[in-house]
Design an enzyme around this catalytic site. Sequence first.
Site, mmCIF file in Angstrom:
data_model
loop_
_atom_site.group_PDB
_atom_site.id
_atom_site.type_symbol
_atom_site.label_atom_id
_atom_site.label_comp_id
_atom_site.label_asym_id
_atom_site.label_seq_id
_atom_site.Cartn_x
_atom_site.Cartn_y
_atom_site.Cartn_z
ATOM 1 C CD GLN A 223 44.285 -74.524 69.435
ATOM 2 O OE1 GLN A 223 44.114 -75.255 70.369
ATOM 3 N NE2 GLN A 223 43.885 -74.812 68.222
ATOM 4 C CB THR A 224 41.929 -67.542 71.381
ATOM 5 O OG1 THR A 224 43.296 -67.856 71.619
ATOM 6 C CG2 THR A 224 41.490 -66.442 72.322
ATOM 7 C CE1 TYR B 22 40.694 -72.051 59.707
ATOM 8 C CE2 TYR B 22 42.252 -70.654 60.904
ATOM 9 C CZ TYR B 22 40.964 -70.916 60.455
ATOM 10 O OH TYR B 22 39.967 -70.048 60.731
ATOM 11 C CB CYS C 72 20.818 -82.206 65.495
ATOM 12 S SG CYS C 72 22.450 -82.811 65.998
ATOM 13 C CG ASP D 235 38.190 -74.256 62.024
ATOM 14 O OD1 ASP D 235 37.449 -75.112 61.520
ATOM 15 O OD2 ASP D 235 37.758 -73.207 62.511
ATOM 16 C CD GLU E 198 40.841 -66.660 60.337
ATOM 17 O OE1 GLU E 198 40.961 -67.635 61.091
ATOM 18 O OE2 GLU E 198 39.764 -66.327 59.823
ATOM 19 C CD1 TRP F 143 36.798 -61.831 61.854
ATOM 20 C CD2 TRP F 143 37.171 -60.922 63.854
ATOM 21 N NE1 TRP F 143 36.440 -62.755 62.806
ATOM 22 C CE2 TRP F 143 36.667 -62.224 64.043
ATOM 23 C CE3 TRP F 143 37.487 -60.151 64.981
ATOM 24 C CZ2 TRP F 143 36.462 -62.763 65.307
ATOM 25 C CZ3 TRP F 143 37.284 -60.711 66.225
ATOM 26 C CH2 TRP F 143 36.782 -61.992 66.391
#
Length: 356
Positions: free
Chosen positions: A45-46, A123, A202, A141, A40, A27
Amino acid sequence: MKNPDNNLSISTLLLRWYDVHKRDLPWRGTHDPYAIWISEIILQQTRIQQGWDYFVRFMRRFPDVVSLAQAHEDDVLKLWQGLGYYSRARNLHAAAQQVVDRFGGQFPRTYSDILSLKGIGEYTAAAIASIAYNEPYAAVDGNVFRVLSRLFDIDTPINTPVGKKQITAVAQSILHPRFPGLHNQAMMDLGAMVCTPAQPECVECPFQEICLALARNKVADLPVKNRLKTVRNRYFHYFHIRYGDKVYIRKRIGRDIWKNLYEFPLVETDAPADFAALQDSDGFKQLFSPVMQMTIRHTMHLKHVLSHQVIYADFYQVDIDPAEQSLQGRGLIEIPGYRLGEYAVSRLVHKYIETI
DNA sequence: AACACGGGGGT
DNA sequence: ACCCCAGTGTT
């Protein structure tokens, strides 16, 4: 050392990193608000790996908002089967019809109009408005919560209204004024690829010179999150009833889990129950009265763990004597056994069906 | 503000 | 066992 409040340098560092490291996703690169919307919602949650094929299938089956609006909800749920959080699919379908009814089938262009659609919160509205139309709204998010809590060393629990407000304000203040869509996608990629929950990289981070948590050796302590309450135990007893070549299913209704999905008739008890206890339950009597000629045997026990409840499921195979009357008229749907696969079912029921 | 809503993956 | 994940709607 640069100051993390130097906003231009933050978004500049971010976009420079993104230009080199951005992920190639199905996408990405589109400005079609419909495609962005679908992606979206699927990714809420996926994980990407889990949602990728669902997105491709969904776009092939419903390529635009009108085709989705004209679909039957059952077909949308069937396409969603296995993904979880099925209200996402029900809301997607309802929102497509809102787009047709209220916006003439044209996807709305403003943040507030997008936000007004069912299943689209702050969101998702910000993500669509920024990626499709370059509107200056920060999409906040789970990734952004993590990145910003570390970058600015914010220890307010992020799963509280105060914490959310605080991070959102920071996110909006550092948003790149000219490339909000790119900025938002870059933040998500950074959170997913570098500033990960455990063992963040980091040394690869574009913010390593300015990250307050890194300088203070607090990366592993952030973000702070309050514990969720413990899960609820539930006890489901499913009956796979066979009557000749027919079986019985029903559609779940009410405000409970798996609303509008199909399943075998079930009796829920508030504690573990063996077959003797089950026979005494009201639900069992209601399902199988009057007494009829049949054989019942226990065939499977499954423990199904969800984020907020654990379901202990027992499956019984019931064979009704063909001389008996059909069970239709008790809210049950009688179908040939081979058509079970046409109905959207929960992952739990699917696990059982696979073994039949 | 708290709670409900799936499922899979990582440590 | 516990945490995490491209959140939203209802109460």
